[in-house]
Design an enzyme around this catalytic site. Structure first.
Site, PDB file in Angstrom:
ATOM      1  N   ASN A 163      21.722  -8.565  53.393  1.00  0.00           N
ATOM      2  CA  ASN A 163      20.350  -8.153  53.678  1.00  0.00           C
ATOM      3  C   ASN A 163      19.834  -7.169  52.638  1.00  0.00           C
ATOM      4  O   ASN A 163      18.656  -7.164  52.281  1.00  0.00           O
ATOM      5  CB  ASN A 163      20.275  -7.501  55.067  1.00  0.00           C
ATOM      6  CG  ASN A 163      20.567  -8.500  56.174  1.00  0.00           C
ATOM      7  OD1 ASN A 163      20.377  -9.698  56.004  1.00  0.00           O
ATOM      8  ND2 ASN A 163      21.044  -7.997  57.309  1.00  0.00           N
ATOM      9  N   ASP A 176      63.172  18.268  65.118  1.00  0.00           N
ATOM     10  CA  ASP A 176      62.988  18.842  66.457  1.00  0.00           C
ATOM     11  C   ASP A 176      63.188  20.349  66.519  1.00  0.00           C
ATOM     12  O   ASP A 176      63.134  20.936  67.598  1.00  0.00           O
ATOM     13  CB  ASP A 176      63.928  18.173  67.457  1.00  0.00           C
ATOM     14  CG  ASP A 176      65.395  18.298  67.054  1.00  0.00           C
ATOM     15  OD1 ASP A 176      65.683  19.030  66.092  1.00  0.00           O
ATOM     16  OD2 ASP A 176      66.245  17.663  67.704  1.00  0.00           O
ATOM     17  N   ASN A 198      20.460  -5.640  64.656  1.00  0.00           N
ATOM     18  CA  ASN A 198      21.568  -4.730  64.383  1.00  0.00           C
ATOM     19  C   ASN A 198      22.283  -4.327  65.664  1.00  0.00           C
ATOM     20  O   ASN A 198      23.518  -4.252  65.715  1.00  0.00           O
ATOM     21  CB  ASN A 198      21.029  -3.489  63.659  1.00  0.00           C
ATOM     22  CG  ASN A 198      22.143  -2.644  63.073  1.00  0.00           C
ATOM     23  OD1 ASN A 198      23.029  -3.161  62.414  1.00  0.00           O
ATOM     24  ND2 ASN A 198      22.087  -1.350  63.315  1.00  0.00           N
ATOM     25  N   ASP A 205      26.134  -5.078  66.607  1.00  0.00           N
ATOM     26  CA  ASP A 205      27.055  -3.982  66.930  1.00  0.00           C
ATOM     27  C   ASP A 205      27.768  -4.223  68.256  1.00  0.00           C
ATOM     28  O   ASP A 205      28.959  -3.925  68.393  1.00  0.00           O
ATOM     29  CB  ASP A 205      26.301  -2.652  66.987  1.00  0.00           C
ATOM     30  CG  ASP A 205      25.950  -2.123  65.593  1.00  0.00           C
ATOM     31  OD1 ASP A 205      26.544  -2.630  64.618  1.00  0.00           O
ATOM     32  OD2 ASP A 205      25.097  -1.230  65.488  1.00  0.00           O
ATOM     33  N   ASP A 222      67.244  12.653  60.657  1.00  0.00           N
ATOM     34  CA  ASP A 222      68.629  13.040  60.890  1.00  0.00           C
ATOM     35  C   ASP A 222      69.334  11.832  61.484  1.00  0.00           C
ATOM     36  O   ASP A 222      68.699  10.853  61.873  1.00  0.00           O
ATOM     37  CB  ASP A 222      68.662  14.229  61.854  1.00  0.00           C
ATOM     38  CG  ASP A 222      70.030  14.907  61.901  1.00  0.00           C
ATOM     39  OD1 ASP A 222      70.944  14.432  61.205  1.00  0.00           O
ATOM     40  OD2 ASP A 222      70.178  15.874  62.654  1.00  0.00           O
ATOM     41  N   ASP A 226      62.857  22.582  61.006  1.00  0.00           N
ATOM     42  CA  ASP A 226      62.244  21.329  60.538  1.00  0.00           C
ATOM     43  C   ASP A 226      60.742  21.473  60.318  1.00  0.00           C
ATOM     44  O   ASP A 226      60.093  20.534  59.847  1.00  0.00           O
ATOM     45  CB  ASP A 226      62.480  20.203  61.548  1.00  0.00           C
ATOM     46  CG  ASP A 226      63.928  19.765  61.618  1.00  0.00           C
ATOM     47  OD1 ASP A 226      64.494  19.469  60.551  1.00  0.00           O
ATOM     48  OD2 ASP A 226      64.493  19.722  62.715  1.00  0.00           O
ATOM     49  N   GLU A 262      26.740   2.121  61.532  1.00  0.00           N
ATOM     50  CA  GLU A 262      26.722   3.235  62.476  1.00  0.00           C
ATOM     51  C   GLU A 262      27.773   3.102  63.571  1.00  0.00           C
ATOM     52  O   GLU A 262      28.094   4.052  64.272  1.00  0.00           O
ATOM     53  CB  GLU A 262      25.331   3.387  63.112  1.00  0.00           C
ATOM     54  CG  GLU A 262      24.900   2.243  64.016  1.00  0.00           C
ATOM     55  CD  GLU A 262      24.205   1.127  63.235  1.00  0.00           C
ATOM     56  OE1 GLU A 262      23.532   0.313  63.876  1.00  0.00           O
ATOM     57  OE2 GLU A 262      24.347   1.070  62.011  1.00  0.00           O
TER      58      GLU A 262
END
Length: 838
Positions: A652, A584, A677, A681, A323, A588, A281
């Site tokens: 696990n 630019d 957990n 984390d 370029d 392009d 998570e």
């Protein structure tokens, strides 16, 4: 307000009629008028800017299947009067959401702050006073001022001008500047995104934002961005983990139904807690933090990341298309040679060229500036009499100067034009007729200088009678003097950077509208090996297969169209390359969109910057290479977290159901699993700040699901074996009761998960040590967890104090596991490491 469709038709009317049609006046709009038009028409932007809405960000954090499972578990606990479990679970849910929200909000604000750095302003007249306003504030009817170097902020019509020349190449592809004149309806229209080369002008905005020519181009580019390969792989990985988590829940429940000796609700919470523990998570937060950290690090090097998800693709680039101007060269023309028709240095050529550059007042071209910079010229007794300005039809300019009664016409311009008007040739003090043999000799010298990469101007003079004025018709019967040779010299740092690109396995393709000979000369001067050259006219006749073969072989493309740029990029991607494109201009945009990573510069057109993922504050290859390396560092740390999660969590997955089947009690309480957990984390917050070895950065890496599945199985099995050994030792050998057993396994589990991160974080290459933050975080969390049973908080989670002997046994198991993980890692990468090589 009605937006005019045909500006050329409107421009044919006198100034006052134009102002009246746009409901404006030469003093500009009032603020209330401008505000009303802004509300009606919208901002002068090609695409609306996204606003940060904290409430929506917060609510989005609850859109997570893992959190749904936790909230459901908390609700069931509350319903069954298990208040403590419910409170603990909800506190962890809220803590997870809050942490993720804070990081995401900071990330969004960081991106907003970075984008602010590349916003452009314009001088707009409001209520008779010029003010610097952001381009987004300009509305139809606004009167604005532009000078050399400015971008035109809207489709507009000139009402005043002074020697105004505009480069429209970003829209038309034509590189030569166009003269703008308030008295000529054909040249009164200015287009948004074009740039002023010289002079100045006052204009009135007629169309803004999506109504402009460039805005209509942008509309064709508004389709949803395709999901990047990295985002797709993250989605596939998360989907895989979620499916496995659901399967795990049903397995645990089914096994305990078979045994039937445990509380049903406890078993359900236990199964959900395991699923939560398996699910990574923290992955969204780790990904976001890594991307933002990489973006901020790149900002310090002058690189702004507009699209955070492009960071990974930036690191995966193996071909960079660019370029030469500004990236390989200084983007500053310098006078290098002044020679006669035989290539011999000539002070006469320099003198007359410098005199012309000193007095010319028309379009201020870079070549004149280069002459002025080279020669600090004193005209002494020569005075200017008149000037015949430069134009792009005859490609020349002339001045008339006098000294006493002597009058001389000095002509400077394109050799192919000027030499054709010459009748004599001067060498030293001798003037001879310019016969066919000498013309051939002069033409060969011109070709030789061009082949060496020089931009060449020819110089000639003519003695002329005194009179009141001079015209183009006087540019005849000229005596040819010689050539001025100019170069946009290679950047001093470019050679070193190109070598660095090779070190990091980044190939380069030069795609330019310039002359092939000039481009090849620049490439050779930088020691860039030319593997093949291809002009645009030859590209036009190729089919798709021929193009795909050509782009692999050729690394210099010249005189290419916008569509050909896009085709080159697309063909490279079809061949399996990750392509970066530097551009630019509006011409392009197609290639910027086609590339995996579009790279633009701060002074680029708005549409180019809107189409780009990355914007350079300083144009150069060095910044791009640093960005690629930072992108690889970002990918490394994201990938590192995923492999850590796989090694710790999926052990696990294999061992928990087995333990639950054979033990008369749950191996850990659901709240202990969730606490485990959460602590793990927290330790992972250090991952984005970990070191990455140089060997890993040398080559782009791939997010390979086959590699991850193998990693999950191999390291999951190793972890499970040690888990089962722990069960056997603690339960069978030492006969620990359920509270002592749960506490011991809680300590073993958190220690192995946090400490093994320092082992599997790298392949084991020499010198790649964990960062201080990584070490402190992992060891600190493990120590905190081991102290927890000796605190009142530990009792709340069902933990109890362990004897020194039991602690020593657990420490021995942890040590053995870490050694086994190191050996397994080396063997695994030796066999499967090639799967993630780019």
């Amino acid at each position: 307000m009605v937006i005019p469709e045909d500006l050329q038709e409107l421009a044919a009317h006198p100034r006052d009629d134009v102002l009246r049609a746009l409901h404006s006046r030469i003093e500009g709009l009032r603020e209330n008028e401008a505000h009303e038009r802004h509300r009606e028409i919208g901002p002068n932007e090609l695409r609306p800017r996204k606003k940060i809405r904290p409430v929506l960000i917060l609510l989005s954090k609850f859109n997570n299947p893992v959190l749904f499972m936790l909230i459901a578990a908390a609700g069931i606990s509350a319903f069954l009067r298990e208040a403590f479990d419910s409170i603990i679970i909800m506190c962890m849910v809220l803590a997870s959401v809050f942490i993720d929200f804070i990081n995401t909000y900071k990330s969004e604000k960081a991106v907003e702050r970075l984008e602010e750095q590349v916003r452009i302003t314009a001088a707009v007249k409001r209520g008779g006073i010029f003010k610097e306003l952001p381009l987004s504030a300009i509305v139809p009817g606004d009167v604005f001022s532009i000078v050399a170097g400015d971008l035109v902020p809207a489709d507009s019509i000139i009402v005043e001008q002074n020697d105004c020349f505009v480069n429209e190449s970003v829209v038309t592809g034509e590189s030569l500047p166009v003269e703008k004149n308030a008295t000529d309806s054909a040249s009164k229209v200015l287009l948004m995104g074009t740039s002023v080369v010289s002079g100045e002008a006052v204009a009135i905005a007629a169309r803004t934002g999506r109504h402009t020519v460039i805005g209509k181009i942008a509309e064709r580019m508004t389709e949803a961005e395709p999901m990047t390969a990295f985002d797709k792989n993250l989605r596939d990985f998360s989907s895989l983990v979620f499916r496995l988590s659901i399967i795990l829940v049903f397995i645990v429940i089914a096994l305990n139904i078979v045994v039937g000796d445990k509380d049903a609700f406890e078993t359900l919470l236990f199964a959900v807690a395991i699923a939560v523990g398996v699910a990574p998570e923290m992955l969204p937060m780790i990904v976001t933090t890594n991307l933002v950290r990489g973006a901020i690090a790149m900002e310090k090097n002058g690189v702004i990341v507009r699209n955070l998800s492009a960071m990974h693709n930036f690191g995966s680039i193996d071909i960079l298309c660019t370029d030469k101007t500004g990236t390989l060269t200084e983007d500053h023309i310098t006078l290098i040679k002044y020679v006669d028709g035989s290539g011999v240095e000539s002070s006469d050529v320099l003198f007359w060229g410098a005199l012309s550059a000193h007095y010319v007042t028309g379009i201020r071209r870079s070549l004149d500036n280069a002459i002025r910079e080279f020669e600090k010229f004193n005209p002494e007794t020569w005075e200017k009499v008149d000037e015949v300005p430069f134009d792009f039809e005859r490609k020349m300019e002339s001045i008339v100067v006098r000294r006493g009664t002597e009058h001389v016409l000095v002509v400077k311009g394109a050799p192919e034009e000027l030499v054709g008007r010459c009748v004599n040739y001067r060498e030293g003090e001798q003037i001879t007729p310019l016969n066919d043999a000498m013309r051939q000799h002069v033409a060969e010298e011109y070709r030789r200088m061009s082949a060496q990469g020089f931009r060449v101007l020819a110089i000639g003079t003519r003695a002329i009678e005194a009179r009141s004025g001079y015209t183009r018709a006087d540019e005849r019967d000229i005596t040819f003097l010689g050539f001025l040779g100019f170069l946009d010299p290679p950047k001093k740092s470019a050679k070193e950077v190109i070598q660095k690109m090779a070190d990091y396995n980044i190939g380069m393709k030069i795609i330019t509208g310039d002359n092939l000979l000039v481009t090849e000369m620049i490439a050779r001067s930088l020691d860039l090996q030319i593997t093949g050259s291809l002009p645009g006219e030859r590209l036009a006749g190729m089919n798709r297969q021929e193009l795909r073969e050509a782009v692999e072989r050729v690394n210099v493309f010249s005189r290419v169209t916008p569509e050909q740029k896009e085709d080159i990029v697309a063909a490279l991607r079809e061949n399996g390359h990750v392509v970066g494109y530097v551009g630019d201009g509006a011409n392009d945009v197609l290639a910027l969109k086609a590339a995996d990573v579009g790279i633009s510069v701060q002074n680029a057109t708005q549409i180019a910057k809107e189409s780009a993922d990355i914007i350079l504050l300083r144009r150069g290859l060095g910044e791009i290479v640093q960005g690629v390396v930072e992108g690889r560092r970002t990918f490394a740390n994201i990938f590192k977290y995923i492999t850590m999660a796989l090694s710790s969590d999926f052990g696990n997955m294999f061992s928990m159901p087995i333990a639950a089947l054979f033990l008369p009690f749950l191996p850990m309480l659901p709240t202990q699993i969730i606490l485990n957990n959460l602590l793990y984390d927290i330790s992972q917050f250090a991952v984005p700040f970990d070191n990455v070895g140089q060997e890993f950065l040398r080559r782009a890496k791939k997010f390979n699901m086959s590699f991850l599945k193998r990693f999950m199985v191999v390291f999951g099995l190793v972890s499970s074996l040690f888990d089962l050994a722990t069960f056997a030792i603690l339960r069978i050998v030492f006969g620990l009761g359920f509270v002592t057993f749960q506490t011991a396994w809680f300590l073993e589990s958190i220690a192995t998960q946090t400490l093994v991160a320092n082992i599997i974080r790298s392949r084991g290459e020499r010198g790649n040590r964990p960062s201080t933050m990584m070490l402190v975080s992992s060891i600190g969390i493990a120590v905190l967890a081991w102290l927890l049973p000796y605190t009142p908080a530990g009792l709340m989670f069902g933990l109890e104090r362990l004897s020194p002997g039991t602690l020593c046994i657990i420490a021995g198991i942890v040590t053995a596991y870490l050694l086994a993980a190191e050996v397994t890692k080396r063997l695994f990468y030796r066999r499967y490491g090639h799967l993630i090589e780019g």
